[in-house]
Design a protein around this motif. Sequence first.
Motif, PDB file in Angstrom:
ATOM      1  N   LEU A  36      55.254  -4.278  -3.747  1.00  0.00           N
ATOM      2  CA  LEU A  36      55.728  -3.517  -2.594  1.00  0.00           C
ATOM      3  C   LEU A  36      54.577  -2.754  -1.939  1.00  0.00           C
ATOM      4  CD1 LEU A  36      56.036  -0.269  -3.505  1.00  0.00           C
ATOM      5  CD2 LEU A  36      57.971  -1.189  -4.752  1.00  0.00           C
ATOM      6  N   ILE A  37      54.778  -2.480  -0.666  1.00  0.00           N
ATOM      7  CA  ILE A  37      53.811  -1.738   0.145  1.00  0.00           C
ATOM      8  C   ILE A  37      54.555  -0.621   0.855  1.00  0.00           C
ATOM      9  CG2 ILE A  37      52.317  -1.829   2.186  1.00  0.00           C
ATOM     10  CD1 ILE A  37      51.723  -4.755   1.452  1.00  0.00           C
ATOM     11  N   LYS A  38      53.992   0.579   0.813  1.00  0.00           N
ATOM     12  CA  LYS A  38      54.580   1.715   1.523  1.00  0.00           C
ATOM     13  C   LYS A  38      53.689   2.048   2.726  1.00  0.00           C
ATOM     14  CE  LYS A  38      57.126   3.991  -2.205  1.00  0.00           C
ATOM     15  NZ  LYS A  38      58.376   4.115  -1.450  1.00  0.00           N
ATOM     16  N   THR A  39      54.317   2.201   3.856  1.00  0.00           N
ATOM     17  CA  THR A  39      53.551   2.497   5.056  1.00  0.00           C
ATOM     18  C   THR A  39      54.443   3.134   6.113  1.00  0.00           C
ATOM     19  OG1 THR A  39      52.190   1.529   6.823  1.00  0.00           O
ATOM     20  CG2 THR A  39      53.957   0.170   5.961  1.00  0.00           C
ATOM     21  N   THR A  40      53.844   3.968   6.936  1.00  0.00           N
ATOM     22  CA  THR A  40      54.555   4.505   8.089  1.00  0.00           C
ATOM     23  C   THR A  40      54.461   3.508   9.239  1.00  0.00           C
ATOM     24  OG1 THR A  40      52.551   5.615   8.865  1.00  0.00           O
ATOM     25  CG2 THR A  40      54.008   6.873   7.432  1.00  0.00           C
ATOM     26  N   ASN A  41      55.189   3.802  10.315  1.00  0.00           N
ATOM     27  CA  ASN A  41      55.036   3.027  11.550  1.00  0.00           C
ATOM     28  C   ASN A  41      55.421   1.559  11.387  1.00  0.00           C
ATOM     29  OD1 ASN A  41      54.404   2.950  14.274  1.00  0.00           O
ATOM     30  ND2 ASN A  41      52.226   2.611  13.960  1.00  0.00           N
ATOM     31  N   LEU A  42      56.495   1.311  10.638  1.00  0.00           N
ATOM     32  CA  LEU A  42      56.931  -0.066  10.409  1.00  0.00           C
ATOM     33  C   LEU A  42      57.232  -0.799  11.712  1.00  0.00           C
ATOM     34  CD1 LEU A  42      59.345   0.197   7.336  1.00  0.00           C
ATOM     35  CD2 LEU A  42      57.071  -0.796   7.389  1.00  0.00           C
ATOM     36  N   LYS A  43      57.791  -0.080  12.684  1.00  0.00           N
ATOM     37  CA  LYS A  43      58.228  -0.742  13.916  1.00  0.00           C
ATOM     38  C   LYS A  43      57.064  -1.272  14.743  1.00  0.00           C
ATOM     39  CE  LYS A  43      58.345   3.484  16.702  1.00  0.00           C
ATOM     40  NZ  LYS A  43      59.192   4.395  17.510  1.00  0.00           N
ATOM     41  N   SER A  44      55.848  -0.801  14.460  1.00  0.00           N
ATOM     42  CA  SER A  44      54.697  -1.210  15.262  1.00  0.00           C
ATOM     43  C   SER A  44      53.771  -2.178  14.541  1.00  0.00           C
ATOM     44  CB  SER A  44      53.904   0.029  15.713  1.00  0.00           C
ATOM     45  OG  SER A  44      54.701   0.827  16.551  1.00  0.00           O
ATOM     46  N   ILE A  45      54.249  -2.767  13.442  1.00  0.00           N
ATOM     47  CA  ILE A  45      53.480  -3.817  12.778  1.00  0.00           C
ATOM     48  C   ILE A  45      53.557  -5.084  13.634  1.00  0.00           C
ATOM     49  CG2 ILE A  45      53.314  -5.273  10.729  1.00  0.00           C
ATOM     50  CD1 ILE A  45      54.442  -2.974   9.096  1.00  0.00           C
ATOM     51  N   LYS A  46      52.416  -5.687  13.930  1.00  0.00           N
ATOM     52  CA  LYS A  46      52.358  -6.823  14.843  1.00  0.00           C
ATOM     53  C   LYS A  46      51.931  -8.125  14.173  1.00  0.00           C
ATOM     54  CE  LYS A  46      53.594  -4.177  18.159  1.00  0.00           C
ATOM     55  NZ  LYS A  46      54.970  -4.282  18.701  1.00  0.00           N
ATOM     56  N   SER A  47      51.863  -8.133  12.857  1.00  0.00           N
ATOM     57  CA  SER A  47      51.402  -9.339  12.169  1.00  0.00           C
ATOM     58  C   SER A  47      52.548  -9.980  11.383  1.00  0.00           C
ATOM     59  CB  SER A  47      50.252  -9.006  11.221  1.00  0.00           C
ATOM     60  OG  SER A  47      50.673  -8.035  10.270  1.00  0.00           O
ATOM     61  N   ASP A  48      52.331 -11.230  11.006  1.00  0.00           N
ATOM     62  CA  ASP A  48      53.282 -11.925  10.146  1.00  0.00           C
ATOM     63  C   ASP A  48      53.159 -11.337   8.741  1.00  0.00           C
ATOM     64  OD1 ASP A  48      55.110 -13.695   9.186  1.00  0.00           O
ATOM     65  OD2 ASP A  48      53.706 -15.381   9.021  1.00  0.00           O
ATOM     66  N   LEU A  49      54.271 -10.858   8.180  1.00  0.00           N
ATOM     67  CA  LEU A  49      54.212 -10.115   6.926  1.00  0.00           C
ATOM     68  C   LEU A  49      54.245 -11.073   5.737  1.00  0.00           C
ATOM     69  CD1 LEU A  49      56.578  -7.136   7.799  1.00  0.00           C
ATOM     70  CD2 LEU A  49      54.101  -7.251   7.916  1.00  0.00           C
ATOM     71  N   LYS A  50      53.046 -11.462   5.305  1.00  0.00           N
ATOM     72  CA  LYS A  50      52.912 -12.322   4.130  1.00  0.00           C
ATOM     73  C   LYS A  50      51.779 -11.794   3.264  1.00  0.00           C
ATOM     74  CE  LYS A  50      54.729 -16.599   6.125  1.00  0.00           C
ATOM     75  NZ  LYS A  50      55.917 -16.635   5.251  1.00  0.00           N
ATOM     76  N   ILE A  51      51.947 -11.959   1.953  1.00  0.00           N
ATOM     77  CA  ILE A  51      50.905 -11.563   1.013  1.00  0.00           C
ATOM     78  C   ILE A  51      50.645 -12.731   0.075  1.00  0.00           C
ATOM     79  CG2 ILE A  51      52.605 -10.487  -0.536  1.00  0.00           C
ATOM     80  CD1 ILE A  51      50.417  -8.509  -1.379  1.00  0.00           C
ATOM     81  N   THR A  52      49.391 -13.002  -0.226  1.00  0.00           N
ATOM     82  CA  THR A  52      49.022 -14.091  -1.123  1.00  0.00           C
ATOM     83  C   THR A  52      48.781 -13.527  -2.516  1.00  0.00           C
ATOM     84  OG1 THR A  52      47.985 -15.319   0.683  1.00  0.00           O
ATOM     85  CG2 THR A  52      47.372 -15.945  -1.546  1.00  0.00           C
ATOM     86  N   LEU A  53      49.526 -14.051  -3.505  1.00  0.00           N
ATOM     87  CA  LEU A  53      49.386 -13.650  -4.904  1.00  0.00           C
ATOM     88  C   LEU A  53      48.968 -14.881  -5.697  1.00  0.00           C
ATOM     89  CD1 LEU A  53      52.660 -11.514  -5.294  1.00  0.00           C
ATOM     90  CD2 LEU A  53      50.358 -10.702  -4.753  1.00  0.00           C
ATOM     91  N   ASN A  54      47.731 -14.844  -6.206  1.00  0.00           N
ATOM     92  CA  ASN A  54      47.184 -15.995  -6.937  1.00  0.00           C
ATOM     93  C   ASN A  54      47.375 -17.293  -6.151  1.00  0.00           C
ATOM     94  OD1 ASN A  54      46.260 -14.441  -9.035  1.00  0.00           O
ATOM     95  ND2 ASN A  54      47.996 -14.854 -10.395  1.00  0.00           N
ATOM     96  N   LYS A  55      46.968 -17.240  -4.868  1.00  0.00           N
ATOM     97  CA  LYS A  55      46.955 -18.386  -3.961  1.00  0.00           C
ATOM     98  C   LYS A  55      48.351 -18.865  -3.547  1.00  0.00           C
ATOM     99  CE  LYS A  55      42.496 -20.084  -5.645  1.00  0.00           C
ATOM    100  NZ  LYS A  55      41.738 -21.256  -6.131  1.00  0.00           N
ATOM    101  N   LYS A  56      49.368 -18.102  -3.880  1.00  0.00           N
ATOM    102  CA  LYS A  56      50.723 -18.443  -3.449  1.00  0.00           C
ATOM    103  C   LYS A  56      51.223 -17.370  -2.495  1.00  0.00           C
ATOM    104  CE  LYS A  56      55.345 -19.618  -5.112  1.00  0.00           C
ATOM    105  NZ  LYS A  56      56.238 -19.759  -6.300  1.00  0.00           N
ATOM    106  N   PHE A  75      53.813 -15.073  -0.330  1.00  0.00           N
ATOM    107  CA  PHE A  75      55.135 -14.463  -0.427  1.00  0.00           C
ATOM    108  C   PHE A  75      55.391 -13.650   0.839  1.00  0.00           C
ATOM    109  CE2 PHE A  75      53.833 -15.255  -4.736  1.00  0.00           C
ATOM    110  CZ  PHE A  75      55.004 -15.589  -5.418  1.00  0.00           C
ATOM    111  N   SER A  76      56.622 -13.705   1.310  1.00  0.00           N
ATOM    112  CA  SER A  76      56.999 -12.927   2.481  1.00  0.00           C
ATOM    113  C   SER A  76      57.320 -11.496   2.089  1.00  0.00           C
ATOM    114  CB  SER A  76      58.204 -13.558   3.172  1.00  0.00           C
ATOM    115  OG  SER A  76      57.894 -14.840   3.667  1.00  0.00           O
ATOM    116  N   LEU A  77      57.010 -10.582   2.987  1.00  0.00           N
ATOM    117  CA  LEU A  77      57.347  -9.168   2.800  1.00  0.00           C
ATOM    118  C   LEU A  77      58.516  -8.811   3.706  1.00  0.00           C
ATOM    119  CD1 LEU A  77      53.718  -7.781   2.828  1.00  0.00           C
ATOM    120  CD2 LEU A  77      55.298  -7.455   0.932  1.00  0.00           C
TER     121      LEU A  77
END
Length: 453
Positions: free
Chosen positions: A169-189, A191-193
Amino acid sequence: MENPIELHKPSNAPKPSFLQSNTAKMIMVGMLTLFLLIPLNLVQNLIRERSERKNDVTQEVTETWGENIHFYGPILKIPYKTYSETAIVDEKSRETIIQKSASIQYAYFFPNTLENKTEVTKVDDIKRGIYNPIVFKANMQFNGNFENAALDKLNIKTEDVLWDKATVLIKTTNLKSIKSDLKITLNKKKFSLESKPDEDNYFGTLETETFTYVPNQMIAFNFDMKYNGSDNIQFVPVGKTTTTSINANWDSPSFIGSFAANDTTKQITSKNFHADWKILHINRPFSQQYDTKIPDLNNYSYGVKLIETVDQYQQNERASKYGFLVIGLTFLIFFLIQTISKKSIHIFQYTMIGLALIMFYTLLISITEHSSFTIAYTIAASAVIIMLLLYSISVLKEKKFPLFIAASLTVLYSFIFVIIQLENYALLVGSIGLFLILGAVMYFSRKIDWNNN
């Protein structure tokens, strides 16, 4: 021999009244100076009102564009079972039965290494009327790894862990203004956030889908985040070793938070700045793992704030604070000229002079909103000096003293402009300047015979 009797002829010269004396004129000019504090205060209220209007517009813009960015993560989240026992007495047999029930709790682990590179780009074309708020785009790149989850430090038994239900998990303010595709790579795989509800009223939470965590296996991660933000950007150093690098096309950064940027690599130029941080786990007063709940770590953040060193309204307010000094010294110059030249200046004419000096500040604030402070100050000061030059020529019926008045006002306005621009040396320069002004007044007034006025 009789002493001759001296005859004294009565003088026909009328005794001047008190109202015509210099003392009375000084009192009236002093009272007028105090009276002019009323319109000067109204001008200061106008400056504050315009400044508040700018703040309201800035808040309105940032609410739609994006507010400040405060980033906290990533964090490995592993569920585990806890057991509780309840004693129940059977009514028939009167025997005590111990019932055992299981519930799910969560353990949280911070990364071993966390590296972050952030590019901040100031956006100049976001305007609302005459105002241009400080807003930016932030492109953040993260990579690092989680090492062995220290379950033993939280007294969690391995047989109670739900290994296949782990998330990041990731904690952050200003969620409504995120402009990127929310994906994280874990050991080359990848995952969507997804956004998840949380009890935290400050941070929003992004969480991955579940995956299987293999004990004693390192998890390498990397992801990108793009934001629309404003005012400042901050991070919480959750890595055992956290490194951060920020580049921005802004010339006035203010480094904020609990950790200072590296002085050896920090660079600030007229167009941009660069700053680096390296924070070790021994530098911060919190652990690498927690059970049940993550503590509030807001007080341990660090980052940068994009600022205007002295904005136009602060400069106008600082200029207006010298209004009493300008009015007082200008009246003093006219009074000394009146006394030396034996020319009469009516109290009404003093009033006109004072109102012209007040008009300087209304001109200054109105022109500043459509131009730079330097240009506005030059135009407003020149307009007032020329007006008083022409008016004093008409009043004094000559050019010598009016030219001296114009030169004195030019020096005075220049002196105040220099003080406004200075920050660290404003008090020193101001004190020296006032000392020199006092010396000049003492010099020019030294031969005036006050007893005959």
